[in-house]
Write a protein that holds these residues in place. Structure first.
Motif, PDB file in Angstrom:
ATOM      1  N   ILE A  16       0.852  -1.187   0.000  1.00 17.00           N
ATOM      2  CA  ILE A  16       0.000   0.000   0.000  1.00 17.00           C
ATOM      3  C   ILE A  16       0.885   1.233   0.000  1.00 17.00           C
ATOM      4  O   ILE A  16       2.049   1.185   0.356  1.00 17.00           O
ATOM      5  CB  ILE A  16      -0.960   0.011   1.212  1.00 17.00           C
ATOM      6  N   SER A  17       0.279   2.351  -0.413  1.00 16.29           N
ATOM      7  CA  SER A  17       1.077   3.562  -0.602  1.00 16.29           C
ATOM      8  C   SER A  17       1.571   4.102   0.732  1.00 16.29           C
ATOM      9  O   SER A  17       0.981   3.884   1.777  1.00 16.29           O
ATOM     10  CB  SER A  17       0.236   4.622  -1.305  1.00 16.29           C
ATOM     11  N   VAL A  18       2.667   4.831   0.660  1.00 13.74           N
ATOM     12  CA  VAL A  18       3.243   5.444   1.857  1.00 13.74           C
ATOM     13  C   VAL A  18       2.241   6.390   2.504  1.00 13.74           C
ATOM     14  O   VAL A  18       2.098   6.428   3.727  1.00 13.74           O
ATOM     15  CB  VAL A  18       4.536   6.200   1.489  1.00 13.74           C
ATOM     16  N   GLY A  19       1.525   7.125   1.667  1.00 15.46           N
ATOM     17  CA  GLY A  19       0.554   8.074   2.192  1.00 15.46           C
ATOM     18  C   GLY A  19      -0.468   7.410   3.099  1.00 15.46           C
ATOM     19  O   GLY A  19      -0.765   7.906   4.184  1.00 15.46           O
TER      20      GLY A  19
ATOM     21  N   LEU B 123     -11.440   0.651  -4.302  1.00 17.29           N
ATOM     22  CA  LEU B 123     -10.605   1.462  -5.192  1.00 17.29           C
ATOM     23  C   LEU B 123     -10.284   2.808  -4.573  1.00 17.29           C
ATOM     24  O   LEU B 123      -9.182   3.318  -4.692  1.00 17.29           O
ATOM     25  CB  LEU B 123     -11.343   1.700  -6.511  1.00 17.29           C
ATOM     26  N   ARG B 124     -11.282   3.377  -3.912  1.00 16.12           N
ATOM     27  CA  ARG B 124     -11.091   4.718  -3.347  1.00 16.12           C
ATOM     28  C   ARG B 124     -10.028   4.708  -2.266  1.00 16.12           C
ATOM     29  O   ARG B 124      -9.445   5.748  -1.957  1.00 16.12           O
ATOM     30  CB  ARG B 124     -12.412   5.228  -2.778  1.00 16.12           C
ATOM     31  N   LEU B 125      -9.799   3.542  -1.654  1.00 13.67           N
ATOM     32  CA  LEU B 125      -8.760   3.477  -0.632  1.00 13.67           C
ATOM     33  C   LEU B 125      -7.403   3.829  -1.217  1.00 13.67           C
ATOM     34  O   LEU B 125      -6.548   4.387  -0.545  1.00 13.67           O
ATOM     35  CB  LEU B 125      -8.692   2.067  -0.046  1.00 13.67           C
ATOM     36  N   ASN B 126      -7.221   3.489  -2.498  1.00 12.32           N
ATOM     37  CA  ASN B 126      -5.908   3.673  -3.096  1.00 12.32           C
ATOM     38  C   ASN B 126      -5.747   5.040  -3.735  1.00 12.32           C
ATOM     39  O   ASN B 126      -5.234   5.176  -4.828  1.00 12.32           O
ATOM     40  CB  ASN B 126      -5.654   2.579  -4.139  1.00 12.32           C
ATOM     41  N   GLY B 127      -6.242   6.043  -3.036  1.00 11.17           N
ATOM     42  CA  GLY B 127      -6.025   7.396  -3.500  1.00 11.17           C
ATOM     43  C   GLY B 127      -7.026   7.838  -4.545  1.00 11.17           C
ATOM     44  O   GLY B 127      -8.009   7.149  -4.818  1.00 11.17           O
TER      45      GLY B 127
END
Lengths: 301, 271, 362
Positions: A16-19, B123-127
């Motif tokens: 998962i992203s760092v953010g 999907l929204r979790l990933n930005g």
């Protein structure tokens, strides 16, 4: 369809992203901070009460009243206030516990969710929100001004009982509902009438839970000041008769001494606060112990 | 299904093989499953069967690290997705769950979200995702779950308003919207009526073209109908850990199992 | 069932408790037989029939039933009497008042020409309570989340008890702590706020003191924090596991899971908890009576030497009140009663819509 998002091209476990990770961490820290923040005032209050209260927390304080103690004198004690508080709380319990318990029995055993039961249930909830000063004003208006009774410990007990009742009802109701239906049915099957089933089977089963609730209710009202202020009034002397003449209460004593301008009075206020906290915490502890003592028994059943 | 078929070229790379070796799972001090070793083939349906309490659901939950969500629960052993150990020291369980999707026993759409938002939730979790991309994925996923035609006119209505079978397909759409490599299904039809069950089984048959699917089921006919491989779990006695007894091609398990216990179970002698 | 399969078992129970009270509505059931919330299986109906026979035939049940019903009625009567007697004693004082009670700011009911009004007091009550609410709610929600979702399971109930202890400290002790510690302590932070955030009207003004509206609001916030935290915690603990797992299985972090599942489910509960806290703060008397400088000005500058509330004014003014003065205080108490009644009923209605909260807020 359009080309799938970039994530699908990569394979394997996609980190998962760092953010997102940072946000998760930040929130975790904030939430832990909130908890620490909530404990700071508790620690500060307890520390100051113990530190300042110990200065005058002696035998004289516990065994003497404020009679003949001048405005600038040191010495004196809270004996009259302790006696008053114990009597007032006991009287309040004698009024509130039977009414509260019977109301809970009505709600659980006889109310059947009908309109009256729902109305009572709703107003019990609303009653928990009645400000303590309003219950004091009510007893003042009703008991002292309209009926012409004197300021007395009993008047204070009336005001406190109004604050106790909803707490007793709610905790007792919750405990009665926990009593298994099978237990009641077993009793009915033996031909035992409903009221005897309630008295002999349901209440004993729920007893410890109800006792816990009552102790917590007592602990709550023992620290109330505002209703006493309007109904018990002040006195510096010992008054062992709760039905006649002004009494004192421990919270009232703290309020009274805290408002006086001398250091000796402030010291007495702190010692009074320490005594009060000890009583309230003791009541809380007893309540928790009853609850703790009960819980293994309930698991076993 | 047209949309899914067209994407097969890309999606085809998604299905992955899972290799489990010597896996134990615990609830506190209670060992729920013991010494499980198996290989789950990509782009196929693997069914777990066995009596209640044999640990098949527990095992399923260890495959995407949902097991450890329960307080006191822990896992020992290895689970490899291709060459990556899911329980490796630097592996984040959150990313494992994103890669290995899950559908639960009871449909659990987010009650406060609309149908659209339910599918888009992962999907929204990933930005930030653009609206058009979101629209596309939601439509593909709902079509992939055979739900699009039923809900396309009410995407903004709450997901809780759908029937049980529709809700479960919504949950499947939600799971495949994040494009997992594996799809785990924990008794997905046990709370559904026969017609909805049939719809889900049809869906499973379609999904296995793109995904590695693992399904726990109480229903042996269902296992026989939908799965390519079947694993039979059993426990020696109540309170003892569950074990993998036998795993083989479904047709073999149901016609000529190697173990006596398997035969007893599928012929209905116990369980 | 062993532990292995026990997790899914948890949540149907919750659905059950949520749905049961509605299904046991009074309209469908014959009175006097079924307990609320029970849905009758065959065994139940048998028991109910026996019970019905028992009620008819048993001596002693009538009086007992009467006593229980009467006790409930007494509670309703008390609520009605509170309103009635406050009105009875307030009216003469309001008659003697020479100005408009609702808009007047000063409070001189003991004068030969009584002049008093609720304006400044009601303003102070509302402002201090709202400030307290704004300070307490975020912290309380954080505390509730900490106990329900962050703290180790073993510690959670003990930590919850520690927070409940905040509620066990008597109001007068907070007051004493407030004047002895918080009032001097707040002087520097208040100056800081005034110097750097003075452009916000709330923190503006020329005079900055420790004994201010802000300090009183802070004490109120500490006092209402435990009730908001306790109710929120119960509500957060009741979030169906299936909802939480749905989010986790999508690859949500803990915070994302809380945002997707816990907060939407808990929102009505938190709102009503905050409203209950607001009611508490409005009625809180002794702590603020000791801290408020007891002025009768209306200003939003919370750092200045201003501040009072209905309840504090009752506590401070009762000692030297004449008969009209007492009536005036009772009239102000009536206003306080009505405001808190509205706030509490609002909160209870929000809770009542979600049956699963009912126990949490007791």
């Amino acid at each position: 369809m359009t080309t799938p998002s970039t994530a699908t091209v990569r394979t394997g476990i996609r980190p998962i992203s760092v953010g997102r990770r940072v946000k998760d961490r930040v929130v975790q820290v904030l939430i832990c901070l909130a908890f620490v923040l909530a404990l700071i005032p508790l620690a500060s209050v307890l520390w100051m009460v113990v530190k300042n209260g110990m200065q005058r927390f002696d035998l004289e304080f516990l065994t003497h009243s404020m009679r003949n103690i001048g405005a600038r004198d040191v010495g004196g004690g809270a004996y009259h206030a302790i006696i008053g508080t114990l009597q007032q709380v006991l009287l309040a319990s004698l009024i509130a516990v039977p009414i509260g318990l019977l109301t809970a029995i009505y709600l659980v055993e006889y109310g059947n969710g009908g309109r009256l039961a729902r109305t009572i249930g709703f107003f019990v909830d609303v009653m928990t929100g009645v400000p303590s000063v309003v219950s004091g004003l009510f007893v003042l208006a009703f008991w002292i001004l309209v009926l012409g009774m004197p300021f007395s410990g009993f008047a204070g007990a009336l005001a406190l009982s109004i604050l106790m009742m909803p707490v007793v009802v709610r905790s007792a109701e919750e405990m009665l509902r926990l009593v298994p239906r099978e237990l009641r049915e077993a009793s009915y099957a033996l031909g035992v009438p409903k009221w005897r089933t309630v008295v002999k089977v349901v209440l004993p089963t729920a007893f410890t839970g109800i006792a816990t609730g009552v102790m917590l209710a007592v602990a709550r009202v023992a620290g109330e000041t505002a209703p006493l202020l309007l109904t018990v009034f002040f006195t510096d002397s010992i008054n062992n008769d709760p039905f006649n003449g002004p009494q004192m209460g421990l919270p009232l004593y703290v309020f009274d001494q805290a408002g006086r301008p001398t250091d000796a009075a402030i010291d007495r206020a702190w010692s009074g606060a320490l005594t009060l906290i000890l009583i309230v915490m003791l009541l809380n502890l007893v309540a928790r112990l009853i609850g703790w003592w009960r819980s293994p028994a309930r698991k076993g059943s | 299904m047209v949309a899914v078929a067209r994407e097969e070229g890309v999606l085809g790379t998604m299905a992955k093989q899972i290799e489990v070796s010597d896996l134990d799972a615990y609830y506190g001090s209670h060992k729920a499953i013991e010494g499980i070793t198996m290989t789950i083939e990509p782009r196929s349906v693997t069914a777990f069967i066995g009596p209640s309490g044999c640990g098949k659901s527990t095992f399923l939950r260890t495959l995407n690290r949902m097991h450890e969500v329960i307080p006191g629960a822990r896992v020992e052993g290895k689970v490899r997705l291709e060459d990556q150990d899911l329980y490796g020291p630097d592996v984040d369980p959150v990313s494992v769950r994103r890669t290995i999707g899950m559908v639960f026993q009871r449909p659990n759409p987010f009650p406060t979200m609309s149908i659209f938002d339910n599918v888009a939730a992962g999907l929204r979790l990933n930005g930030r995702v653009s609206r058009s991309e979101l629209d596309g994925v939601v439509e593909t996923s709902l079509k992939g779950a055979n739900l699009w035609n039923e809900v396309k006119d009410r995407l903004n209505k709450p997901g809780a308003g759908l029937s049980g079978g529709q809700q479960q397909r919504l949950c499947i759409a939600r799971a495949i919207a994040v494009r997992p490599e594996v799809l785990l299904m924990d008794e997905p039809c046990s709370a559904l009526d026969p017609i909805s069950t049939l719809a889900i089984e049809d869906l499973i048959a379609q999904l296995k073209k793109d995904y590695t699917i693992v399904i726990v089921t109480h229903n042996m006919q269902q296992a026989a109908r939908v799965s390519d491989r079947t694993a039979f779990f059993n426990l020696a006695a109540q309170g003892r850990p569950g074990k993998l007894i036998e795993m083989d091609d479904t047709s073999k398990i149901f016609t000529n199992p190697a173990e006596k216990a398997t035969e007893d179970y599928i012929t209905g002698r116990f369980g | 069932m062993t532990g292995a399969e026990s997790t899914p078992e948890v949540e149907p129970l919750q659905y059950g408790s949520a749905g049961a009270p509605e299904s046991g509505s009074a309209l469908r059931e014959p009175p006097g037989e079924l307990d609320r919330g029970e849905t009758g299986g065959p065994a139940m109906r048998r028991a109910a029939r026996r019970r019905a026979v028992g009620i008819g035939g048993a001596r002693g049940d009538g009086p007992f039933r009467f006593a229980a019903t009467a006790a409930g009625a007494v509670l309703l009567a008390i609520m009605a009497a509170i309103g009635a007697f406050l009105v009875v004693k307030a009216v003469p004082a309001l008659r003697a008042n020479t100005t408009n009670f609702l808009t007047e700011l000063t409070w001189q009911p003991n004068a030969t020409e009584p002049v008093f009004g609720i304006g400044a007091l009601a303003f102070g009550t509302v402002l201090s309570s709202f400030l307290a609410l704004v300070i307490a709610t975020p912290v309380a929600v954080g505390v509730a989340l900490f106990i329900s979702h962050y703290a180790p399971r073993r510690l959670a109930s003990a930590l919850g008890y520690v927070v409940d202890l905040l509620a066990a400290v008597p109001s007068v002790v907070y007051g004493l702590w407030g004047i002895a510690f918080l009032v001097p302590f707040m002087l520097e932070p208040s100056r800081f706020l005034n110097r750097y955030l003075g452009w916000i009207p709330l923190f503006g003004g020329d005079q900055v003191v420790g004994r201010s509206m802000l300090t009183a609001a802070l004490v109120l916030a500490i006092m209402i924090l435990p009730i908001i935290a306790a109710i929120s915690r119960e509500v957060f603990l009741q979030v169906p596991k299936a909802q939480e797992e749905a989010a986790l299985a999508l690859g949500a972090t803990r915070w994302e899971m809380i945002r997707m599942s816990v907060l939407p489910f808990g929102r009505p509960g938190v709102i009503s908890a905050a409203m209950l806290g607001l009611g508490r703060a409005m009625g809180e008397t002794i702590a603020v009576a000791l801290i408020f400088p007891a002025t009768f000005t209306v200003t939003f500058q919370v750092l200045g030497p201003n501040g009072n509330s209905i309840a504090a004014n009752i506590a401070n003014g009762f000692g030297e009140a004449t008969e009209t003065g007492r009536g005036a205080l009772i009239a102000s108490g009536l206003v306080l009663f009505l405001i808190t009644l509205l706030v509490n009923m609002g909160a209870r209605l929000v809770i009542a819509r979600r049956k699963e909260y009912a126990r949490a807020a007791a």
